[in-house]
Design a protein around this motif. Sequence first.
Motif, PDB file in Angstrom:
ATOM      1  N   MET A 283     -60.326  -9.382  41.612  1.00 31.88           N
ATOM      2  CA  MET A 283     -61.410  -9.543  41.069  1.00 31.88           C
ATOM      3  C   MET A 283     -61.699  -8.800  39.872  1.00 31.88           C
ATOM      4  O   MET A 283     -62.198  -9.514  38.892  1.00 31.88           O
ATOM      5  CB  MET A 283     -62.854  -9.258  41.845  1.00 31.88           C
ATOM      6  CG  MET A 283     -62.927 -10.364  43.085  1.00 31.88           C
ATOM      7  SD  MET A 283     -63.000 -12.011  42.542  1.00 31.88           S
ATOM      8  CE  MET A 283     -64.138 -11.965  41.195  1.00 31.88           C
ATOM      9  N   TYR A 284     -61.061  -7.656  39.535  1.00 30.43           N
ATOM     10  CA  TYR A 284     -61.069  -7.219  38.368  1.00 30.43           C
ATOM     11  C   TYR A 284     -60.307  -7.965  37.169  1.00 30.43           C
ATOM     12  O   TYR A 284     -60.750  -8.304  36.250  1.00 30.43           O
ATOM     13  CB  TYR A 284     -60.261  -5.750  38.238  1.00 30.43           C
ATOM     14  CG  TYR A 284     -60.015  -5.220  36.856  1.00 30.43           C
ATOM     15  CD1 TYR A 284     -60.827  -4.825  36.140  1.00 30.43           C
ATOM     16  CD2 TYR A 284     -58.612  -5.354  36.283  1.00 30.43           C
ATOM     17  CE1 TYR A 284     -60.869  -4.328  34.920  1.00 30.43           C
ATOM     18  CE2 TYR A 284     -58.381  -4.882  35.119  1.00 30.43           C
ATOM     19  CZ  TYR A 284     -59.580  -4.268  34.467  1.00 30.43           C
ATOM     20  OH  TYR A 284     -59.176  -3.667  33.099  1.00 30.43           O
ATOM     21  N   PHE A 285     -58.967  -8.492  37.580  1.00 32.41           N
ATOM     22  CA  PHE A 285     -58.450  -9.343  36.673  1.00 32.41           C
ATOM     23  C   PHE A 285     -59.062 -10.828  36.577  1.00 32.41           C
ATOM     24  O   PHE A 285     -58.906 -11.383  35.251  1.00 32.41           O
ATOM     25  CB  PHE A 285     -57.010  -9.734  37.256  1.00 32.41           C
ATOM     26  CG  PHE A 285     -56.060  -8.432  37.131  1.00 32.41           C
ATOM     27  CD1 PHE A 285     -55.425  -8.177  36.028  1.00 32.41           C
ATOM     28  CD2 PHE A 285     -55.861  -7.803  38.059  1.00 32.41           C
ATOM     29  CE1 PHE A 285     -54.569  -7.124  35.847  1.00 32.41           C
ATOM     30  CE2 PHE A 285     -55.060  -6.535  38.142  1.00 32.41           C
ATOM     31  CZ  PHE A 285     -54.326  -6.241  37.069  1.00 32.41           C
ATOM     32  N   VAL A 286     -59.531 -11.452  37.520  1.00 30.91           N
ATOM     33  CA  VAL A 286     -60.260 -12.553  37.217  1.00 30.91           C
ATOM     34  C   VAL A 286     -61.281 -12.537  36.439  1.00 30.91           C
ATOM     35  O   VAL A 286     -61.650 -13.298  35.513  1.00 30.91           O
ATOM     36  CB  VAL A 286     -60.813 -13.069  38.730  1.00 30.91           C
ATOM     37  CG1 VAL A 286     -61.472 -14.269  38.617  1.00 30.91           C
ATOM     38  CG2 VAL A 286     -59.705 -13.348  39.740  1.00 30.91           C
ATOM     39  N   ARG A 293     -57.253 -16.971  27.380  1.00 30.05           N
ATOM     40  CA  ARG A 293     -56.242 -17.840  27.482  1.00 30.05           C
ATOM     41  C   ARG A 293     -55.240 -17.298  28.604  1.00 30.05           C
ATOM     42  O   ARG A 293     -54.372 -18.181  28.797  1.00 30.05           O
ATOM     43  CB  ARG A 293     -55.183 -17.999  26.104  1.00 30.05           C
ATOM     44  CG  ARG A 293     -54.941 -16.483  25.836  1.00 30.05           C
ATOM     45  CD  ARG A 293     -54.330 -16.682  24.335  1.00 30.05           C
ATOM     46  NE  ARG A 293     -53.975 -15.569  23.698  1.00 30.05           N
ATOM     47  CZ  ARG A 293     -52.842 -14.876  23.731  1.00 30.05           C
ATOM     48  NH1 ARG A 293     -51.551 -16.021  24.046  1.00 30.05           N
ATOM     49  NH2 ARG A 293     -52.208 -13.957  22.888  1.00 30.05           N
ATOM     50  N   TYR A 294     -55.445 -16.546  29.237  1.00 32.95           N
ATOM     51  CA  TYR A 294     -54.544 -15.740  30.309  1.00 32.95           C
ATOM     52  C   TYR A 294     -55.309 -16.417  31.639  1.00 32.95           C
ATOM     53  O   TYR A 294     -54.499 -15.807  32.792  1.00 32.95           O
ATOM     54  CB  TYR A 294     -54.547 -14.041  30.347  1.00 32.95           C
ATOM     55  CG  TYR A 294     -53.876 -13.817  28.989  1.00 32.95           C
ATOM     56  CD1 TYR A 294     -52.541 -13.944  28.802  1.00 32.95           C
ATOM     57  CD2 TYR A 294     -54.763 -12.821  28.236  1.00 32.95           C
ATOM     58  CE1 TYR A 294     -51.850 -13.418  27.580  1.00 32.95           C
ATOM     59  CE2 TYR A 294     -54.235 -12.580  26.953  1.00 32.95           C
ATOM     60  CZ  TYR A 294     -52.581 -12.861  26.585  1.00 32.95           C
ATOM     61  OH  TYR A 294     -52.090 -12.326  25.574  1.00 32.95           O
ATOM     62  N   ARG A 295     -56.113 -16.980  31.649  1.00 36.57           N
ATOM     63  CA  ARG A 295     -56.580 -17.630  32.889  1.00 36.57           C
ATOM     64  C   ARG A 295     -55.672 -18.075  33.913  1.00 36.57           C
ATOM     65  O   ARG A 295     -55.663 -17.829  35.178  1.00 36.57           O
ATOM     66  CB  ARG A 295     -57.449 -18.838  32.561  1.00 36.57           C
ATOM     67  CG  ARG A 295     -58.361 -19.530  33.769  1.00 36.57           C
ATOM     68  CD  ARG A 295     -59.136 -20.554  33.507  1.00 36.57           C
ATOM     69  NE  ARG A 295     -60.399 -20.108  32.829  1.00 36.57           N
ATOM     70  CZ  ARG A 295     -61.269 -21.088  32.532  1.00 36.57           C
ATOM     71  NH1 ARG A 295     -61.027 -22.452  33.100  1.00 36.57           N
ATOM     72  NH2 ARG A 295     -62.492 -20.944  32.047  1.00 36.57           N
ATOM     73  N   MET A 296     -54.909 -18.996  33.467  1.00 36.76           N
ATOM     74  CA  MET A 296     -53.702 -19.922  34.193  1.00 36.76           C
ATOM     75  C   MET A 296     -52.630 -18.917  34.664  1.00 36.76           C
ATOM     76  O   MET A 296     -52.040 -19.084  35.671  1.00 36.76           O
ATOM     77  CB  MET A 296     -53.450 -21.093  33.557  1.00 36.76           C
ATOM     78  CG  MET A 296     -54.305 -22.192  33.107  1.00 36.76           C
ATOM     79  SD  MET A 296     -55.421 -22.573  34.770  1.00 36.76           S
ATOM     80  CE  MET A 296     -53.991 -23.018  35.721  1.00 36.76           C
ATOM     81  N   LEU A 297     -52.370 -18.057  33.949  1.00 38.06           N
ATOM     82  CA  LEU A 297     -51.422 -16.707  34.154  1.00 38.06           C
ATOM     83  C   LEU A 297     -51.906 -16.043  35.477  1.00 38.06           C
ATOM     84  O   LEU A 297     -51.026 -16.050  36.676  1.00 38.06           O
ATOM     85  CB  LEU A 297     -50.935 -16.043  33.195  1.00 38.06           C
ATOM     86  CG  LEU A 297     -50.014 -14.784  33.414  1.00 38.06           C
ATOM     87  CD1 LEU A 297     -48.961 -15.533  33.966  1.00 38.06           C
ATOM     88  CD2 LEU A 297     -49.939 -13.737  32.159  1.00 38.06           C
ATOM     89  N   GLY A 302     -51.470 -15.462  41.495  1.00 36.17           N
ATOM     90  CA  GLY A 302     -52.499 -15.557  42.623  1.00 36.17           C
ATOM     91  C   GLY A 302     -51.857 -16.444  43.645  1.00 36.17           C
ATOM     92  O   GLY A 302     -51.844 -16.418  44.912  1.00 36.17           O
ATOM     93  N   ALA A 303     -51.522 -17.814  43.225  1.00 35.67           N
ATOM     94  CA  ALA A 303     -50.905 -18.807  43.767  1.00 35.67           C
ATOM     95  C   ALA A 303     -49.717 -18.372  44.512  1.00 35.67           C
ATOM     96  O   ALA A 303     -49.525 -18.514  45.835  1.00 35.67           O
ATOM     97  CB  ALA A 303     -50.814 -20.114  43.179  1.00 35.67           C
ATOM     98  N   THR A 330     -53.452 -11.939  51.194  1.00 36.84           N
ATOM     99  CA  THR A 330     -54.627 -12.918  50.879  1.00 36.84           C
ATOM    100  C   THR A 330     -55.855 -12.140  50.111  1.00 36.84           C
ATOM    101  O   THR A 330     -56.370 -12.960  49.284  1.00 36.84           O
ATOM    102  CB  THR A 330     -55.067 -13.582  52.209  1.00 36.84           C
ATOM    103  OG1 THR A 330     -55.364 -12.493  52.929  1.00 36.84           O
ATOM    104  CG2 THR A 330     -54.035 -14.488  52.704  1.00 36.84           C
ATOM    105  N   ALA A 331     -55.984 -11.136  50.420  1.00 38.80           N
ATOM    106  CA  ALA A 331     -57.112 -10.170  49.786  1.00 38.80           C
ATOM    107  C   ALA A 331     -56.779 -10.214  48.338  1.00 38.80           C
ATOM    108  O   ALA A 331     -57.675 -10.342  47.377  1.00 38.80           O
ATOM    109  CB  ALA A 331     -57.144  -8.935  50.255  1.00 38.80           C
ATOM    110  N   LEU A 332     -55.379 -10.061  47.709  1.00 35.99           N
ATOM    111  CA  LEU A 332     -54.945  -9.862  46.463  1.00 35.99           C
ATOM    112  C   LEU A 332     -54.878 -11.190  45.815  1.00 35.99           C
ATOM    113  O   LEU A 332     -55.359 -11.680  44.577  1.00 35.99           O
ATOM    114  CB  LEU A 332     -53.671  -9.349  46.479  1.00 35.99           C
ATOM    115  CG  LEU A 332     -53.136  -9.033  45.071  1.00 35.99           C
ATOM    116  CD1 LEU A 332     -53.990  -7.855  44.305  1.00 35.99           C
ATOM    117  CD2 LEU A 332     -51.534  -8.384  44.998  1.00 35.99           C
TER     118      LEU A 332
END
Length: 424
Positions: A283-286, A293-297, A302-303, A330-332
């Motif tokens: 959640m910190y990274f989210v 612009r790093y949203r999709m990275l 995560g995917a 999955t938590a990560l």
Amino acid sequence: MSAVSTKKTTNPWWVAVIAGMASFLDAGAIVATGTALVLYQDDFALAGADISRLSALLTVMIAIGAFVGGRLGDRFGRRRVFTVTMLLYIVGAAFLTVAIDPWMLYVGLILVGLAAGADLPVSLAMIAETAPADQRGRMVSFTHVLWVAGILVPTFMGIFVGNMGSAGARWLYGVLLVVAVIVLVLRTRLPESSEWQHAHDVRTGAIAAAPSEHTQEASIRDLFRSKYLLPLIALGLFFAIGNITANTLGQFNTYLYVNVAGSDVSTASTISLASYAFNLVAMYFVVKFISTRYRMLVFGVGALITIFAYGVPAALGVSLATMIALSFMTALGGPMAGEPIFKVWSQELFPTLYRGTAQGIMIAFTRLVAAGMALITTGLIDLGPRVLFIILVGTTVVAVSIGFFWIPRLPKAEGRTGLERESR
């Protein structure tokens, strides 16, 4: 009240927390029920099929609530709807807390599900409309922190009440009851969304000026025009297919630990609680990168983690070791490629007067798909737990493909309302 004055008198982060408690109570109901039904199973003679039916019932009610609540929130305002939903949630939680017969579980889950579902799209819209433009993504994605808190509280409690039988189940639901009462009291002090009020006033004025050209049902009709239909389909499919994994793990995590991996409720709760340290990292990274612009990275990382997570029990079978690996991974990966980004996309792709309705439709569709999966989950586990996880790997791959290749190409909504854009 103007938008400027509302934001001066009401801290947007305070609104995000109080309105966002919808996510806490929704997650809390799902996770608490997953544990409580296992605790109730001896006293109420609940078989695996009964637990599947009750779990599916909760999910279906959340779906119906989301559809109705989202529409009502667009028609009558955010504040009115999420005040009524808390009253409904309180009554349902009370039934579940004092249940002495299985029929009380059914009634309680119907009421709690309707309330939690109706609250979700309205609360997200309220947060998005109150937040400053440069903080909107962070505030909407912050609701996932509250969602995680809604998972952690019953999970933490499960460590201590996991061996108490029905009394433990009553403690789980009792805490949700108390939280709902507190949220209701705090929400009475929140003002209506000034952005919704502005959009509503514009539409009311247009209807008064030209009643033959505008009707109160226009927002539903406009939503299904081609401009909004593709975002509705794409985002709805992403959330529904991707949520199959999250919902299955949320409702049947304890069941898998106890009835397949040979563990117990307290151990399952302890492992799940420990794994959420990874969730906080995610959640910190989210929150940090969701508006950059790093949203999709972040989404892509995560995917990959999530696909691998469900691949472990699919390849190696369900055991205590593979369940532990699944919990931590999955938590990560889940928050990076799951619900938080759906919440942000749903604010970006739909204008104000359509936002609650669109979210309600997508959440309703998602929960109905999850309910269908819940009905057959224990049956799949009986056939062989690896079958279940092979299916979950497949649904995850499909969902992240939609999120990576389709949704980013859709145009974002502009302005406050579709009506304003059409009149310019």
